[in-house]
Design a protein around this motif. Structure first.
Motif, mmCIF file in Angstrom:
data_model
loop_
_atom_site.group_PDB
_atom_site.id
_atom_site.type_symbol
_atom_site.label_atom_id
_atom_site.label_comp_id
_atom_site.label_asym_id
_atom_site.label_seq_id
_atom_site.Cartn_x
_atom_site.Cartn_y
_atom_site.Cartn_z
ATOM 1 N N PHE A 76 0.816 -1.161 -0.106
ATOM 2 C CA PHE A 76 0.092 0.114 0.040
ATOM 3 C C PHE A 76 0.762 1.418 0.069
ATOM 4 C CE2 PHE A 76 -3.805 2.587 0.470
ATOM 5 C CZ PHE A 76 -3.252 3.463 1.659
ATOM 6 N N GLU A 77 1.849 1.060 0.812
ATOM 7 C CA GLU A 77 2.754 2.300 0.838
ATOM 8 C C GLU A 77 3.601 2.765 -0.554
ATOM 9 O OE1 GLU A 77 2.104 0.368 4.294
ATOM 10 O OE2 GLU A 77 3.280 -0.657 2.725
ATOM 11 N N ASP A 78 3.516 1.816 -1.346
ATOM 12 C CA ASP A 78 4.136 2.242 -2.739
ATOM 13 C C ASP A 78 3.108 2.895 -3.788
ATOM 14 O OD1 ASP A 78 5.206 -1.222 -2.722
ATOM 15 O OD2 ASP A 78 6.460 0.866 -2.353
ATOM 16 N N THR A 79 1.821 3.084 -3.127
ATOM 17 C CA THR A 79 0.719 3.993 -4.029
ATOM 18 C C THR A 79 1.225 5.458 -4.259
ATOM 19 O OG1 THR A 79 -1.151 2.859 -3.111
ATOM 20 C CG2 THR A 79 -1.266 5.052 -3.764
ATOM 21 N N ALA A 80 1.241 5.696 -5.376
ATOM 22 C CA ALA A 80 2.070 7.239 -5.582
ATOM 23 C C ALA A 80 1.955 7.398 -7.086
ATOM 24 C CB ALA A 80 3.689 7.277 -5.208
ATOM 25 N N VAL A 81 2.274 8.554 -7.533
ATOM 26 C CA VAL A 81 2.448 9.218 -9.104
ATOM 27 C C VAL A 81 4.085 8.662 -9.042
ATOM 28 C CG1 VAL A 81 2.501 10.824 -10.864
ATOM 29 C CG2 VAL A 81 0.648 10.622 -9.132
ATOM 30 N N TYR A 82 4.297 7.850 -10.283
ATOM 31 C CA TYR A 82 5.738 7.720 -10.511
ATOM 32 C C TYR A 82 6.240 8.269 -11.739
ATOM 33 C CZ TYR A 82 5.753 3.811 -7.078
ATOM 34 O OH TYR A 82 5.740 3.096 -5.927
ATOM 35 N N TYR A 83 7.472 8.914 -11.460
ATOM 36 C CA TYR A 83 7.901 9.867 -12.722
ATOM 37 C C TYR A 83 9.318 9.141 -13.250
ATOM 38 C CZ TYR A 83 4.961 13.475 -10.865
ATOM 39 O OH TYR A 83 3.553 14.052 -10.436
ATOM 40 N N CYS A 84 9.484 9.317 -14.467
ATOM 41 C CA CYS A 84 11.048 8.965 -14.806
ATOM 42 C C CYS A 84 11.733 10.254 -15.113
ATOM 43 C CB CYS A 84 11.067 8.007 -15.861
ATOM 44 S SG CYS A 84 10.301 8.266 -17.482
ATOM 45 N N ALA A 85 12.757 10.349 -15.019
ATOM 46 C CA ALA A 85 13.692 11.562 -15.485
ATOM 47 C C ALA A 85 15.121 11.078 -15.889
ATOM 48 C CB ALA A 85 13.905 12.726 -14.090
ATOM 49 N N GLY A 86 15.646 12.054 -16.766
ATOM 50 C CA GLY A 86 16.804 11.662 -17.487
ATOM 51 C C GLY A 86 17.830 12.519 -17.171
ATOM 52 N N LEU A 87 18.983 12.121 -16.974
ATOM 53 C CA LEU A 87 20.210 12.981 -16.753
ATOM 54 C C LEU A 87 21.457 12.591 -17.667
ATOM 55 C CD1 LEU A 87 21.700 15.226 -14.953
ATOM 56 C CD2 LEU A 87 22.038 13.348 -13.209
ATOM 57 N N TYR A 88 22.006 13.314 -18.232
ATOM 58 C CA TYR A 88 23.257 12.803 -18.865
ATOM 59 C C TYR A 88 24.317 12.061 -18.239
ATOM 60 C CZ TYR A 88 27.030 12.733 -22.311
ATOM 61 O OH TYR A 88 27.927 12.331 -23.218
ATOM 62 N N GLY A 127 4.661 11.579 -15.470
ATOM 63 C CA GLY A 127 4.047 10.743 -14.517
ATOM 64 C C GLY A 127 2.938 9.709 -14.762
ATOM 65 N N THR A 128 2.922 8.557 -13.981
ATOM 66 C CA THR A 128 1.856 7.572 -14.267
ATOM 67 C C THR A 128 1.513 6.918 -12.823
ATOM 68 O OG1 THR A 128 1.384 5.560 -15.259
ATOM 69 C CG2 THR A 128 3.620 5.474 -14.439
ATOM 70 N N MET A 129 0.238 6.898 -12.647
ATOM 71 C CA MET A 129 -0.326 6.696 -11.172
ATOM 72 C C MET A 129 -0.397 5.060 -10.818
ATOM 73 S SD MET A 129 -1.630 8.186 -8.759
ATOM 74 C CE MET A 129 -1.871 7.375 -7.143
ATOM 75 N N VAL A 130 0.160 4.979 -9.827
ATOM 76 C CA VAL A 130 0.241 3.561 -9.025
ATOM 77 C C VAL A 130 -0.470 3.577 -7.976
ATOM 78 C CG1 VAL A 130 1.682 1.450 -8.150
ATOM 79 C CG2 VAL A 130 2.459 2.779 -10.173
ATOM 80 N N ASN A 131 -1.662 2.598 -8.026
ATOM 81 C CA ASN A 131 -2.465 2.574 -6.827
ATOM 82 C C ASN A 131 -2.552 1.237 -6.116
ATOM 83 O OD1 ASN A 131 -4.406 4.756 -5.787
ATOM 84 N ND2 ASN A 131 -4.677 5.078 -7.880
ATOM 85 N N VAL A 132 -2.079 0.653 -4.923
ATOM 86 C CA VAL A 132 -2.090 -0.366 -4.544
ATOM 87 C C VAL A 132 -3.243 -0.464 -3.462
ATOM 88 C CG1 VAL A 132 -0.376 -2.087 -3.387
ATOM 89 C CG2 VAL A 132 0.537 -0.585 -4.776
ATOM 90 N N SER A 133 -3.925 -1.568 -3.614
ATOM 91 C CA SER A 133 -5.062 -1.554 -2.668
ATOM 92 C C SER A 133 -4.659 -2.605 -1.422
ATOM 93 C CB SER A 133 -6.249 -2.306 -3.248
ATOM 94 O OG SER A 133 -6.031 -3.372 -3.708
ATOM 95 N N SER A 134 -4.863 -2.404 -0.277
ATOM 96 C CA SER A 134 -4.368 -3.302 0.883
ATOM 97 C C SER A 134 -5.525 -4.253 1.137
ATOM 98 C CB SER A 134 -4.290 -2.420 2.026
ATOM 99 O OG SER A 134 -5.440 -1.822 2.369
#
Length: 125
Positions: A86-98, A118-125
């Motif tokens: 459940f604690e992994d529930t969040a909006v996940y973003y990727c980012a690039g650095l040279y 971003g992409t939303m991840v919802n984890v139900s308990s």
């Protein structure tokens, strides 16, 4: 540009695989970090994969459950997320650095050249 996909709703203990697709630049020259922001919390670094072969970083919260990988031919980085909680529930973003990941921990966000929306991840308990 970077574009994430693969988020969704999953039960605790389940798995998801996020994708981060790059366009307009050669992903092979860039480190790609994964970050997440849960409601009411600050953004945190989750994982990063360097452009250097075999170099990856993970936060303590996800170590052993998440795996980051890259397919330079497909200009894509993946984040395999297993045993989601459940604690992994969040909006996940990727980012690039040279070239390499940011900060001593490899999970910093300073100086990122590109960010996805971003992409939303919802984890139900």
């Amino acid at each position: 540009q970077l574009a994430e996909s693969g988020g969704g709703l999953v039960q605790a203990g389940g798995s998801l695989r996020l994708s981060c697709v790059a366009s307009g630049f050669a992903l092979k020259d860039f480190a790609i970090g994964w970050f997440r922001q849960a409601p009411g919390k600050t953004r945190e670094g989750v994982s990063c994969i360097s452009s250097k072969p075999g170099l990856t970083y993970y936060s303590e919260a996800v170590k052993g459950r998440f795996t980051v990988s890259r397919d330079n031919a497909e200009n894509t980085v993946y984040l395999q997320m297993d045993n989601l909680q459940f604690e992994d529930t969040a909006v996940y973003y990727c980012a690039g650095l040279y070239y390499d990941c940011s900060g001593a921990s490899g999970l910093g966000s300073y100086g990122m050249d590109y960010w996805g929306k971003g992409t939303m991840v919802n984890v139900s308990s």
